[in-house]
Scaffold this motif. Structure first.
Motif, PDB file in Angstrom:
ATOM      1  N   ASP A   3       0.824  -1.221   0.000  1.00 34.82           N
ATOM      2  CA  ASP A   3       0.000   0.000   0.000  1.00 34.82           C
ATOM      3  C   ASP A   3       0.853   1.264   0.000  1.00 34.82           C
ATOM      4  O   ASP A   3       0.347   2.378  -0.143  1.00 34.82           O
ATOM      5  CB  ASP A   3      -0.956   0.030   1.195  1.00 34.82           C
ATOM      6  CG  ASP A   3      -0.237   0.097   2.545  1.00 34.82           C
ATOM      7  OD1 ASP A   3       1.013   0.143   2.581  1.00 34.82           O
ATOM      8  OD2 ASP A   3      -0.934   0.108   3.576  1.00 34.82           O
ATOM      9  N   GLY A   4       2.188   1.087   0.171  1.00 32.10           N
ATOM     10  CA  GLY A   4       3.098   2.221   0.140  1.00 32.10           C
ATOM     11  C   GLY A   4       3.175   2.994   1.435  1.00 32.10           C
ATOM     12  O   GLY A   4       3.847   4.023   1.510  1.00 32.10           O
ATOM     13  N   ILE A   5       2.532   2.519   2.496  1.00 37.45           N
ATOM     14  CA  ILE A   5       2.477   3.265   3.755  1.00 37.45           C
ATOM     15  C   ILE A   5       2.937   2.443   4.952  1.00 37.45           C
ATOM     16  O   ILE A   5       3.785   2.873   5.723  1.00 37.45           O
ATOM     17  CB  ILE A   5       1.042   3.784   4.020  1.00 37.45           C
ATOM     18  CG1 ILE A   5       0.595   4.727   2.900  1.00 37.45           C
ATOM     19  CG2 ILE A   5       0.959   4.491   5.380  1.00 37.45           C
ATOM     20  CD1 ILE A   5      -0.844   5.175   3.027  1.00 37.45           C
ATOM     21  N   ALA A   6       2.374   1.247   5.123  1.00 37.84           N
ATOM     22  CA  ALA A   6       2.594   0.462   6.343  1.00 37.84           C
ATOM     23  C   ALA A   6       4.035  -0.042   6.440  1.00 37.84           C
ATOM     24  O   ALA A   6       4.538  -0.706   5.527  1.00 37.84           O
ATOM     25  CB  ALA A   6       1.627  -0.710   6.400  1.00 37.84           C
ATOM     26  N   ALA A   7       4.697   0.298   7.555  1.00 33.21           N
ATOM     27  CA  ALA A   7       6.050  -0.188   7.810  1.00 33.21           C
ATOM     28  C   ALA A   7       5.979  -1.606   8.371  1.00 33.21           C
ATOM     29  O   ALA A   7       4.929  -2.060   8.837  1.00 33.21           O
ATOM     30  CB  ALA A   7       6.752   0.734   8.804  1.00 33.21           C
ATOM     31  N   ALA A   8       7.099  -2.292   8.321  1.00 32.76           N
ATOM     32  CA  ALA A   8       7.139  -3.660   8.823  1.00 32.76           C
ATOM     33  C   ALA A   8       7.079  -3.677  10.340  1.00 32.76           C
ATOM     34  O   ALA A   8       7.705  -2.848  11.014  1.00 32.76           O
ATOM     35  CB  ALA A   8       8.413  -4.354   8.344  1.00 32.76           C
ATOM     36  N   VAL A   9       6.319  -4.603  10.889  1.00 29.94           N
ATOM     37  CA  VAL A   9       6.317  -4.814  12.337  1.00 29.94           C
ATOM     38  C   VAL A   9       7.742  -5.187  12.749  1.00 29.94           C
ATOM     39  O   VAL A   9       8.402  -6.006  12.106  1.00 29.94           O
ATOM     40  CB  VAL A   9       5.330  -5.938  12.723  1.00 29.94           C
ATOM     41  CG1 VAL A   9       5.524  -6.334  14.176  1.00 29.94           C
ATOM     42  CG2 VAL A   9       3.897  -5.495  12.472  1.00 29.94           C
ATOM     43  N   GLY A  10       8.231  -4.595  13.818  1.00 26.48           N
ATOM     44  CA  GLY A  10       9.591  -4.867  14.272  1.00 26.48           C
ATOM     45  C   GLY A  10      10.558  -3.750  13.944  1.00 26.48           C
ATOM     46  O   GLY A  10      11.623  -3.653  14.557  1.00 26.48           O
ATOM     47  N   VAL A  11      10.205  -2.896  12.989  1.00 30.12           N
ATOM     48  CA  VAL A  11      11.035  -1.731  12.694  1.00 30.12           C
ATOM     49  C   VAL A  11      10.791  -0.698  13.789  1.00 30.12           C
ATOM     50  O   VAL A  11       9.641  -0.432  14.160  1.00 30.12           O
ATOM     51  CB  VAL A  11      10.682  -1.137  11.313  1.00 30.12           C
ATOM     52  CG1 VAL A  11      11.401   0.177  11.080  1.00 30.12           C
ATOM     53  CG2 VAL A  11      11.017  -2.133  10.217  1.00 30.12           C
ATOM     54  N   SER A  12      11.856  -0.126  14.324  1.00 31.36           N
ATOM     55  CA  SER A  12      11.705   0.818  15.428  1.00 31.36           C
ATOM     56  C   SER A  12      10.907   2.044  15.004  1.00 31.36           C
ATOM     57  O   SER A  12      10.854   2.405  13.823  1.00 31.36           O
ATOM     58  CB  SER A  12      13.072   1.263  15.950  1.00 31.36           C
ATOM     59  OG  SER A  12      13.703   2.122  15.009  1.00 31.36           O
ATOM     60  N   SER A  13      10.297   2.676  15.994  1.00 31.01           N
ATOM     61  CA  SER A  13       9.524   3.894  15.741  1.00 31.01           C
ATOM     62  C   SER A  13      10.387   4.949  15.062  1.00 31.01           C
ATOM     63  O   SER A  13       9.976   5.592  14.092  1.00 31.01           O
ATOM     64  CB  SER A  13       8.974   4.432  17.072  1.00 31.01           C
ATOM     65  OG  SER A  13       8.428   5.709  16.925  1.00 31.01           O
ATOM     66  N   ARG A  14      11.602   5.121  15.556  1.00 32.50           N
ATOM     67  CA  ARG A  14      12.515   6.126  15.015  1.00 32.50           C
ATOM     68  C   ARG A  14      12.838   5.846  13.549  1.00 32.50           C
ATOM     69  O   ARG A  14      12.816   6.741  12.703  1.00 32.50           O
ATOM     70  CB  ARG A  14      13.787   6.135  15.857  1.00 32.50           C
ATOM     71  CG  ARG A  14      14.864   7.111  15.411  1.00 32.50           C
ATOM     72  CD  ARG A  14      15.965   7.178  16.470  1.00 32.50           C
ATOM     73  NE  ARG A  14      17.041   8.069  16.062  1.00 32.50           N
ATOM     74  CZ  ARG A  14      18.198   7.663  15.536  1.00 32.50           C
ATOM     75  NH1 ARG A  14      18.409   6.362  15.354  1.00 32.50           N
ATOM     76  NH2 ARG A  14      19.133   8.524  15.200  1.00 32.50           N
ATOM     77  N   GLU A  15      13.126   4.582  13.239  1.00 31.43           N
ATOM     78  CA  GLU A  15      13.481   4.224  11.866  1.00 31.43           C
ATOM     79  C   GLU A  15      12.275   4.343  10.935  1.00 31.43           C
ATOM     80  O   GLU A  15      12.405   4.836   9.803  1.00 31.43           O
ATOM     81  CB  GLU A  15      14.040   2.804  11.813  1.00 31.43           C
ATOM     82  CG  GLU A  15      14.512   2.410  10.423  1.00 31.43           C
ATOM     83  CD  GLU A  15      15.187   1.052  10.374  1.00 31.43           C
ATOM     84  OE1 GLU A  15      15.570   0.639   9.256  1.00 31.43           O
ATOM     85  OE2 GLU A  15      15.333   0.397  11.429  1.00 31.43           O
ATOM     86  N   ALA A  16      11.107   3.903  11.398  1.00 27.71           N
ATOM     87  CA  ALA A  16       9.910   3.969  10.557  1.00 27.71           C
ATOM     88  C   ALA A  16       9.585   5.405  10.174  1.00 27.71           C
ATOM     89  O   ALA A  16       9.261   5.706   9.016  1.00 27.71           O
ATOM     90  CB  ALA A  16       8.724   3.335  11.285  1.00 27.71           C
ATOM     91  N   ARG A  17       9.711   6.326  11.132  1.00 26.09           N
ATOM     92  CA  ARG A  17       9.416   7.728  10.843  1.00 26.09           C
ATOM     93  C   ARG A  17      10.475   8.327   9.909  1.00 26.09           C
ATOM     94  O   ARG A  17      10.150   9.133   9.031  1.00 26.09           O
ATOM     95  CB  ARG A  17       9.340   8.531  12.137  1.00 26.09           C
ATOM     96  CG  ARG A  17       7.945   8.552  12.736  1.00 26.09           C
ATOM     97  CD  ARG A  17       7.898   9.366  14.002  1.00 26.09           C
ATOM     98  NE  ARG A  17       8.329   8.592  15.143  1.00 26.09           N
ATOM     99  CZ  ARG A  17       8.964   9.076  16.194  1.00 26.09           C
ATOM    100  NH1 ARG A  17       9.262  10.361  16.242  1.00 26.09           N
ATOM    101  NH2 ARG A  17       9.283   8.308  17.204  1.00 26.09           N
ATOM    102  N   ALA A  18      11.736   7.945  10.115  1.00 27.34           N
ATOM    103  CA  ALA A  18      12.802   8.481   9.266  1.00 27.34           C
ATOM    104  C   ALA A  18      12.607   8.070   7.810  1.00 27.34           C
ATOM    105  O   ALA A  18      12.762   8.883   6.890  1.00 27.34           O
ATOM    106  CB  ALA A  18      14.160   8.013   9.773  1.00 27.34           C
ATOM    107  N   TRP A  19      12.251   6.812   7.567  1.00 26.89           N
ATOM    108  CA  TRP A  19      12.044   6.353   6.198  1.00 26.89           C
ATOM    109  C   TRP A  19      10.762   6.923   5.608  1.00 26.89           C
ATOM    110  O   TRP A  19      10.691   7.213   4.408  1.00 26.89           O
ATOM    111  CB  TRP A  19      12.047   4.829   6.138  1.00 26.89           C
ATOM    112  CG  TRP A  19      13.442   4.269   6.206  1.00 26.89           C
ATOM    113  CD1 TRP A  19      14.071   3.773   7.311  1.00 26.89           C
ATOM    114  CD2 TRP A  19      14.396   4.201   5.144  1.00 26.89           C
ATOM    115  NE1 TRP A  19      15.354   3.385   6.995  1.00 26.89           N
ATOM    116  CE2 TRP A  19      15.581   3.634   5.674  1.00 26.89           C
ATOM    117  CE3 TRP A  19      14.363   4.552   3.804  1.00 26.89           C
ATOM    118  CZ2 TRP A  19      16.718   3.429   4.898  1.00 26.89           C
ATOM    119  CZ3 TRP A  19      15.495   4.345   3.024  1.00 26.89           C
ATOM    120  CH2 TRP A  19      16.653   3.780   3.577  1.00 26.89           C
TER     121      TRP A  19
END
Length: 224
Positions: free
Chosen positions: A118-134
């Motif tokens: 969907d181009g939005i949902a990050a993978a479960v297990g990726v840190s909050s900081r990393e998900a927001r940065a990407w």
């Protein structure tokens, strides 16, 4: 247009989750001008939240496993392309993908550089900081694409100050995304090269503008 103004007002008032929702709504617009502005606003908001307690700004997450169809960043140009998740190395925060076009380059990447189809949902297990940065990096790259469409229609600012600003923001986002990964040293060289290319293209644009603006060049030099 009014939704974008509401988003900026919400951000000014500290209602960041509401601002993010407004920006994302505007990005569904058919106007490349609005898409570019909203993508820039979203990217900057998320960039500023990296490293802070901003869990309410985290993108949605989804369990991504080997065999799942995803969108992944191809390191050569920094854009998302369809792929199939092949291997996940949770300990290293990395993964391997098979590109839909059967390409064989840049198949290993940080897990945060992969999102659901969907181009939005990050993978479960990726840190909050990393998900927001990407997510910030992705929004800024898409804003650049929208700005390019705007320029091709002849409606860009003559000094190209907005494009220079976008490229500078995207350069910073590249490095922030790499630094947010579990093993930043593994990805930083590539991120710095993409950041350098953003700034190089910004300089090329600023120097060839119909009405060059010294402020654009000053901003660019500061980021370099």
């Amino acid at each position: 247009e009014f939704t974008l103004v509401r988003g900026l007002k919400a951000q000014s008032d500290g209602r960041f989750r509401e601002a993010l929702a407004e920006f994302r709504a505007v990005r569904q617009s058919e106007s490349p001008v609005l898409v570019s502005l909203a993508g820039n606003a979203e990217g900057l908001l998320l960039c500023r939240s990296v490293g802070m307690d901003g869990g309410h700004l985290d993108p949605p997450s989804a369990p991504l496993n080997a065999g799942d169809e995803v969108l992944a960043v191809w390191a050569e140009d920094g854009r998302d392309y369809p792929a199939t998740l092949r291997v996940v190395d949770s300990a290293a925060g990395a993964c391997t993908v098979d590109w839909e076009d059967a390409g064989t380059t840049c198949r290993e990447l940080p897990f945060g550089a992969v999102v659901a189809s969907d181009g939005i949902a990050a993978a479960v297990g990726v840190s909050s900081r990393e998900a927001r940065a990407w997510a910030a990096r992705r929004a800024l790259v898409q804003a650049i694409d929208a700005w390019t469409a705007q320029a091709q229609s002849g409606t860009a600012h003559d000094a190209f100050v907005d494009m220079v600003g976008l490229r500078c923001d995207a350069a910073c986002a590249e490095v922030r995304a790499a630094l947010a990964t579990a093993l930043p040293d593994r990805w930083l060289v590539g991120a710095l090269e993409r950041a350098r290319l953003h700034l190089q293209r910004a300089r090329w644009t600023a120097e060839r503008a119909f009405a060059p603006d010294a402020r654009a060049m000053a901003t660019l030099c500061a980021h370099r």
